[in-house]
Design a protein around this motif. Sequence first.
Motif, PDB file in Angstrom:
ATOM      1  N   GLU A 154       0.832  -1.214   0.000  1.00 25.19           N
ATOM      2  CA  GLU A 154       0.000   0.000   0.000  1.00 25.19           C
ATOM      3  C   GLU A 154       0.862   1.257   0.000  1.00 25.19           C
ATOM      4  O   GLU A 154       0.579   2.220  -0.710  1.00 25.19           O
ATOM      5  CB  GLU A 154      -0.920  -0.019   1.219  1.00 25.19           C
ATOM      6  N   HIS A 155       1.947   1.210   0.798  1.00 30.36           N
ATOM      7  CA  HIS A 155       2.848   2.357   0.832  1.00 30.36           C
ATOM      8  C   HIS A 155       3.530   2.554  -0.523  1.00 30.36           C
ATOM      9  O   HIS A 155       3.642   3.687  -1.020  1.00 30.36           O
ATOM     10  CB  HIS A 155       3.898   2.143   1.917  1.00 30.36           C
ATOM     11  N   GLN A 158       1.098   3.957  -2.906  1.00 24.96           N
ATOM     12  CA  GLN A 158       0.884   5.373  -2.622  1.00 24.96           C
ATOM     13  C   GLN A 158       2.032   6.215  -3.181  1.00 24.96           C
ATOM     14  O   GLN A 158       1.800   7.270  -3.796  1.00 24.96           O
ATOM     15  CB  GLN A 158       0.750   5.593  -1.118  1.00 24.96           C
TER      16      GLN A 158
END
Length: 608
Positions: A154-155, A158
């Motif tokens: 997810e990071h 992002q």
Amino acid sequence: MPIKNSDTAGTGSAGPEATGPTILVVDDDPMMRKIVARGLAELKPAQVLEVEDGLAAQEVLGRQAVDVVVTDVLMPHMSGIELMKWAQQHCPGPLWIVLSGLETFDSAVDALQLGAFDYLGKPPHIQQVRVAVRNALDQIELVHERKRLYQQIEHSNQLLAEKVEQLEQVCRMLKEQAAVIQSDLDRAEVIQRALLPQEPPEIDGWCLETLYRSGSSVGGDLYDVILLDQDHIGLVIADAAGHGVAAAMLSVLFKLRLHVTDKAGNLQMPGQVLSDLNQRLHQAITTPGAFITAVYVLLNRNTGHARIASAGHPPCIWASPSGQPKMLAHTGPALGLNPEASYEEREVELAIDDRLLLYTDGVLGSGADAISSDDLARTLCSSIDKAEMPGTLYRAATRNVTSDRDDITIILLERGAGPSHFDDTPPTAEREAANEKQPPQPMTAQAQLRRGVRDNQAFITMAGNVTWVFSHALLDAASALLQKQPQLIIDLGDCDYMDSTCLGTLHEIVMSQPDAVQLQRMSDSIRALFEELCMDAVLSHASPSHEPLPEAMEPLQLVEIDAAGQGARMLSAHETLASLSSENREKFQGVVDSLRADLGSSDDSNAD
């Protein structure tokens, strides 16, 4: 209920630094608790907590984190099943291992259905308990690792999304800057062309044919025909080193510094004109490698006597029907290199039907298909009509040229009666003329518009990066389709980007017949553009579903229009956007004012 710490778990020394698991053993049988707790000591837990029923376990689970709960099913006050049901609502984190005898087998099944990790019969074997708890701890570690990986992904996503957004912002900025630069170049082209002679002078007994083609919007070539007095004409041709804006600046500087008369208004000879000009340019030009080649011809139109000085320029060609053509080489170095340079003069007498050809080195070209000065001389001596000669030479010079070419300028002077012509066709008009001889080509694959019709529905698809050059095609196609069909669907599924002119044009199309226009398959990036510019009226026409496209969709042709027409389209689109919000007005007012000023200047020029 009191909580009992296992003697073998080392709970007395377990503190904040302990890193092992915390295990809770729940059983109303003290001996069973002790056996299980001691059996778990080999797993080196941080803590093994012991409680005698479900109520005591609630207190523990309510105030501290527990990794694994080993619980009996039948207990006073609160059973293991009731404890699990409570934990599902209040502390769902631990994994559960259920201890049950044969008489409570059904309850054990219920526990498994509630999510228990494992089931062990009573009395349990200590090795089985260790294995079950170790498996539970491994499961916990796998869950934590999966969560950590998901967080990393997810990071990363992002960060990737942020990078993509940054790149999109840079692309938008570069596109906007490119549009501004192109607009400036178009204006510079108008200014530079104003330096060229507008109409050929009427010279009895002489004909002039010229051709000027810049390689891009602006170029380094320049020419002029000057009526000096009743007897004399000055011919000037120049070529600044390099291409584009830098060369154009040098050619403008050449024009400003060129003086063919002295302060008293007396004619100066070509050698003196170039010598004085060389000194002025050397003082003005400080950039290394910048120079200009040029030819100045002073012609007595009554006698045909011509004095010629050439500063590093390709040789002039003098052709006579009665003799061999002669090359008139340069008489001094290029301008701006040596302030002490001097320039000799060639003198020729042009008889009836003699021709004098001046040209820049773009005519010679480069590569395998390049033509030579001898080729020019043979063509000059041919039977080709003087009016056709510059075009013939230009086509020969540009044959098989697919990449950027050099500027090309040609001056043909002939002694004889007849009309004169100046051909200073801009690059856009040159392309239009070429398009008349070739079938129209579809738009590039990078940005493409297509249209089609099925039943009573018309469709336009927009793909790629759609910029202002497509705005007229879009507006014309939409208007034509809406005149014939009751509904127009604009499909944006493959559209990556639209600039402000295209966005304003789309808004005009939607609001021209709001009941008939519908948008479909709008990407998040396009929706963001609409939202950023407060195009709520356009967004309200976005359909949540989409109609299938017709099988036959034909490309829209990119039709070029003149600068005034394109400027009017850009002005209308930006006025539309500016009217949508105060933020838009602040953003686009400068563009609107500039376009209005440009169109006003164009109207004034046309009126003159």
